[in-house]
Design a protein around this motif. Structure first.
Motif, PDB file in Angstrom:
ATOM      1  N   ASP A 232       0.861  -1.180   0.000  1.00  0.00           N
ATOM      2  CA  ASP A 232       0.000   0.000   0.000  1.00  0.00           C
ATOM      3  C   ASP A 232       0.898   1.231   0.000  1.00  0.00           C
ATOM      4  O   ASP A 232       1.624   1.467   0.960  1.00  0.00           O
ATOM      5  CB  ASP A 232      -0.902  -0.031   1.237  1.00  0.00           C
ATOM      6  N   THR A 233       0.852   2.016  -1.066  1.00  0.00           N
ATOM      7  CA  THR A 233       1.724   3.191  -1.176  1.00  0.00           C
ATOM      8  C   THR A 233       1.118   4.451  -0.571  1.00  0.00           C
ATOM      9  O   THR A 233       1.712   5.527  -0.661  1.00  0.00           O
ATOM     10  CB  THR A 233       2.059   3.466  -2.658  1.00  0.00           C
ATOM     11  N   THR A 234      -0.055   4.326   0.071  1.00  0.00           N
ATOM     12  CA  THR A 234      -0.798   5.498   0.542  1.00  0.00           C
ATOM     13  C   THR A 234       0.067   6.458   1.351  1.00  0.00           C
ATOM     14  O   THR A 234       0.069   7.661   1.127  1.00  0.00           O
ATOM     15  CB  THR A 234      -2.010   5.066   1.383  1.00  0.00           C
ATOM     16  N   ALA A 264      10.016   3.440   1.654  1.00  0.00           N
ATOM     17  CA  ALA A 264       9.949   2.062   1.179  1.00  0.00           C
ATOM     18  C   ALA A 264       9.315   1.149   2.220  1.00  0.00           C
ATOM     19  O   ALA A 264       8.451   0.309   1.900  1.00  0.00           O
ATOM     20  CB  ALA A 264      11.355   1.569   0.826  1.00  0.00           C
ATOM     21  N   LEU A 265       9.718   1.287   3.464  1.00  0.00           N
ATOM     22  CA  LEU A 265       9.141   0.454   4.527  1.00  0.00           C
ATOM     23  C   LEU A 265       7.644   0.709   4.693  1.00  0.00           C
ATOM     24  O   LEU A 265       6.864  -0.223   4.908  1.00  0.00           O
ATOM     25  CB  LEU A 265       9.853   0.723   5.850  1.00  0.00           C
ATOM     26  N   THR A 266       7.244   1.962   4.582  1.00  0.00           N
ATOM     27  CA  THR A 266       5.828   2.303   4.715  1.00  0.00           C
ATOM     28  C   THR A 266       4.991   1.611   3.653  1.00  0.00           C
ATOM     29  O   THR A 266       3.864   1.166   3.925  1.00  0.00           O
ATOM     30  CB  THR A 266       5.637   3.824   4.620  1.00  0.00           C
ATOM     31  N   ALA A 275       1.563   2.975   9.283  1.00  0.00           N
ATOM     32  CA  ALA A 275       2.534   2.181   8.540  1.00  0.00           C
ATOM     33  C   ALA A 275       3.931   2.764   8.577  1.00  0.00           C
ATOM     34  O   ALA A 275       4.896   2.083   8.184  1.00  0.00           O
ATOM     35  CB  ALA A 275       2.079   2.046   7.091  1.00  0.00           C
ATOM     36  N   SER A 276       4.102   3.996   9.027  1.00  0.00           N
ATOM     37  CA  SER A 276       5.425   4.608   9.009  1.00  0.00           C
ATOM     38  C   SER A 276       6.346   3.908  10.006  1.00  0.00           C
ATOM     39  O   SER A 276       5.930   3.508  11.085  1.00  0.00           O
ATOM     40  CB  SER A 276       5.338   6.107   9.303  1.00  0.00           C
TER      41      SER A 276
END
Length: 290
Positions: A232-234, A264-266, A275-276
């Motif tokens: 998910d790139t959000t 990238a990790l997010t 997600a950060s």
């Protein structure tokens, strides 16, 4: 030990996230696979990302008096972001309606709500900006507020980092106060060469390809992003911006490398601010890629 003292003046939303095999075409209804609500907004996302990346962060923004407000405030507090500057106003909090497809791509509709009520900063908020190492702003609150905050930061020798999203024409009086501009390739094209030339440091995110940098003396560099499996790139762009603000004092190359790893990790996790990654996770990914 914190990297930088960062103040974020910006937006905070509740994200309403629907997952589906693909993004619907205009006028089309498709069946989704899941639905979640998660705190977001570019300002809050970047504040939380900066705090998790190691910065000492304070947030200035607004929520409504609705059911989302408590959860939004709690998200900042749980990430150890100072939320004393989070105002409560009458009406609805900001929301974002997000659709994420099976490849991790997304489409987003934002309704500003309380974010439109972030107007003149209080004396305490102005002091926080003046005392910070970095002011980090976006464009999901009134442009006049962003401009005033940037002016005050510039007069106080606080580094001004602007992520001009959603893209719009930037007035000269804002550009003259900005030290670092963070744009993606689309925003770079929309802003135009004159706006970019008015800012000493320009960072352009390139998605999975990393990021490039242009400095005040015309010096340029490109940093690769670690290879990951995107889910998910959000929140990836916001994580990049928060991490960059956190690490800016290290110099452009190290800051971009750190920020690329954070983005990238997010992308390997669903959601935005949740997600950060932490500084430890970022450092571990970078160590594994050397």
């Amino acid at each position: 030990m914190a990297e930088n003292k960062v103040v974020v003046v910006g937006s905070i939303n509740m994200d309403l996230v629907a997952s589906s095999p693909r993004l619907p075409a205009p006028g089309e209804t498709i069946l989704g696979t899941s639905f979640t609500t998660t705190p977001g907004g570019k300002g809050a996302n970047q504040a939380i990302a900066a705090a998790k990346a190691g910065a000492d962060v304070a947030f200035v923004g607004a929520v409504g008096d609705d059911t989302f407000a408590l959860d939004l405030r709690q998200a900042l507090v749980e990430a150890e972001v100072d939320a004393e500057g989070l105002r409560e106003v009458s009406g609805a909090s900001g929301i974002a309606v997000i659709t994420v497809d099976g490849d991790g791509q997304n489409s987003i509709v934002v309704v500003a709500g309380a974010n439109d009520r972030v107007t003149a900063l209080t004396d305490d908020e102005l002091r926080a900006v003046a005392d910070a190492d970095v002011l980090l702003c976006q464009l999901e609150i009134p442009l006049d507020t962003v401009t005033a905050a940037a002016h005050h930061a510039a007069r106080s020798d606080t580094t001004v980092v602007l992520n001009p999203s959603p893209a719009q024409t930037l007035p000269p009086e804002l550009l003259e106060s900005v030290d670092v501009l963070i744009v993606n390739e689309t925003e770079e094209g929309q802003l135009g060469a004159d706006a970019l030339a008015a800012v000493p440091h320009v960072v352009t995110t390139l998605g999975a390809a990393g990021a490039r940098y242009r400095g005040p003396d015309g010096d340029r560099l490109t940093v690769d992003s670690p290879i990951v499996d995107a889910v998910d790139t959000t929140g990836a762009g916001d994580a990049f911006a928060g991490a960059l603000a956190s690490a800016w004092s290290r110099g452009p190359r190290d800051a971009l490398t750190f920020a690329c790893a954070a983005g990238a990790l997010t992308a390997t996790r669903p959601g935005a601010s949740a997600a950060s990654p932490t500084r430890r996770e970022i450092d571990a990914l970078l160590a594994a890629n050397h």
